[in-house]
Design a protein around this motif. Structure first.
Motif, short mmCIF file in Angstrom:
data_model
loop_
_atom_site.label_atom_id
_atom_site.label_comp_id
_atom_site.label_asym_id
_atom_site.label_seq_id
_atom_site.Cartn_x
_atom_site.Cartn_y
_atom_site.Cartn_z
N LYS A 1 -10.35 6.14 12.85
CA LYS A 1 -10.26 6.33 14.30
C LYS A 1 -10.13 5.00 15.04
N LEU A 2 -10.89 4.02 14.60
CA LEU A 2 -10.83 2.71 15.24
C LEU A 2 -9.44 2.08 15.08
N LEU B 1 -3.13 4.93 7.12
CA LEU B 1 -4.59 4.87 7.24
C LEU B 1 -5.27 5.88 6.33
N LEU B 2 -4.69 7.07 6.20
CA LEU B 2 -5.26 8.08 5.31
C LEU B 2 -5.12 7.66 3.84
N SER B 3 -4.10 6.88 3.55
CA SER B 3 -3.87 6.42 2.18
C SER B 3 -4.79 5.27 1.81
N ARG B 4 -5.20 4.50 2.80
CA ARG B 4 -5.96 3.27 2.52
C ARG B 4 -7.44 3.39 2.80
N HIS B 5 -7.80 4.18 3.77
CA HIS B 5 -9.20 4.23 4.22
C HIS B 5 -9.79 5.62 4.06
N CYS C 1 0.84 -1.19 0.00
CA CYS C 1 0.00 0.00 0.00
C CYS C 1 0.88 1.25 0.00
N PRO C 2 1.10 1.86 -1.17
CA PRO C 2 1.87 3.11 -1.19
C PRO C 2 1.12 4.22 -0.47
N PHE C 3 1.87 5.18 0.06
CA PHE C 3 1.27 6.28 0.80
C PHE C 3 0.94 7.44 -0.13
#
Length: 337
Positions: free
Chosen positions: A322-323, A311-315, A203-205
């Motif tokens: 947050k979870l 997390l910002l890159s994937r979701h 998963c690249p950022f």
């Protein structure tokens, strides 16, 4: 069959030459030096291929794009080698190790970052031992994690932090025991190793605006209000003790409120070298709780920053981010620390 590893040389002190202006990286120097090292011809040493970046990077200049490049190079060659060694400058090695740990999900092979405080070109150096032991562990010990090997210890990448600029033990893992120690023998701490029974997922950022704010006595929060725009996706706060911040005036409340209104994620870590942040344990953290701040528990700042990038890159879902920010996903935190 003899094991084979891939060495990715990104730059750093380990491969610098001495010049009239001080130590400096030199293209082609690492290939020549490795080829002349008699130790690497020993049967115990795995075969290797060397990838040298151009230009060579001072680790102070490492960016998200460079993390993506290293991760992509590992992903592209993943099935061709038994393990990977990444030679890297020490200043941001803990950030890169943390980033790769989130970027490379489902590892079944070692990815070991190493470097040195004294370059290979000097007679007395730590570079040889760090490199040779990293190569041996990457080839023969089957540790499926992103790690840092330095100063006789193998530590989990996302638990690492740089603790010294001038001793041979430059890194520590304050809240997690080493995965291995190299003395007369290399001793593996099997119970500390994390294993994932999945295939590799890279998963690249993406480039998101993230800030880090270290709290200090007398801090004037109004200075930072201007950075609280809707472009700022997250802020990692290095708080006192168990997650405490000053409550002297309204400027801190305004800053937190602005962050909340803009949907900026607030993650609270502790400045303490060991221990955990726990929002709400003391009254001085109640404003953080009211602003919806997330607890970093015993994560390093390096892990908190790179995890948020991941997390910002994937979701996309706020609730999921947050979870997961407060969930152990790569061995980076302990909820009950």
């Amino acid at each position: 069959m003899k094991k084979k590893i891939c060495i990715i040389y990104t730059g750093g002190t380990i491969g610098m030459e001495e010049t009239a202006y001080g130590y400096a990286p030199a293209p082609g120097y690492m290939k020549k030096t490795l080829g002349s090292m008699q130790e690497l011809k020993d049967p115990e040493i795995p075969d290797y291929d060397l990838i040298e970046y151009s230009p060579l990077l001072d680790s102070s200049n490492i960016t998200v794009d460079n993390w993506n490049q290293i991760g992509a190079d590992i992903r592209e060659r993943y099935f061709d080698y038994d393990g990977f060694v990444v030679m890297h400058g020490t200043d941001t090695m803990a950030y890169t190790a943390s980033a790769l740990s989130f970027m490379l999900q489902g590892l079944s092979k070692p990815v070991i970052l190493t470097g040195s405080q004294i370059p290979l070109c000097k007679v007395r150096n730590d570079a040889r031992e760090n490199l040779i032991t990293s190569m041996m562990i990457a080839a023969d010990y089957g540790i499926p994690e992103v790690c840092i090997y330095f100063g006789g210890k193998l530590i989990r990448g996302n638990r690492s932090t740089k603790v010294s600029s001038d001793t041979m033990i430059a890194f520590d893992s304050p809240n997690y025991e080493p995965l291995a120690e190299a003395g007369v023998n290399i001793t593996i701490n099997q119970k500390q190793i994390r294993r994932e029974a999945r295939e590799l997922n890279f998963c690249p950022f993406t480039n998101n605006q993230i800030a880090v704010l270290k709290i200090f006595p007398g801090i004037q929060f109004e200075i930072f209000e201007n950075i609280m725009t809707d472009k700022l996706k997250g802020i990692v706060i290095e708080a006192f003790g168990a997650g405490n911040i000053p409550q002297n005036d309204d400027s801190m409340l305004r800053m937190l409120q602005k962050a909340k209104e803009n949907g900026t994620y607030i993650i609270v870590c502790t400045q303490c070298h060991r221990g955990t942040a726990t929002i709400g344990k003391y009254e001085t953290s109640k404003n953080l709780a009211e602003a919806g701040a997330l607890c970093g528990f015993d994560m390093t700042v390096e892990a908190a920053v790179t995890k948020l990038y991941y997390l910002l890159s994937r979701h996309q879902e706020e609730r999921e981010i947050k979870l997961l920010m407060e969930t152990d996903i790569r061995g980076e935190l302990t909820r009950d620390a």
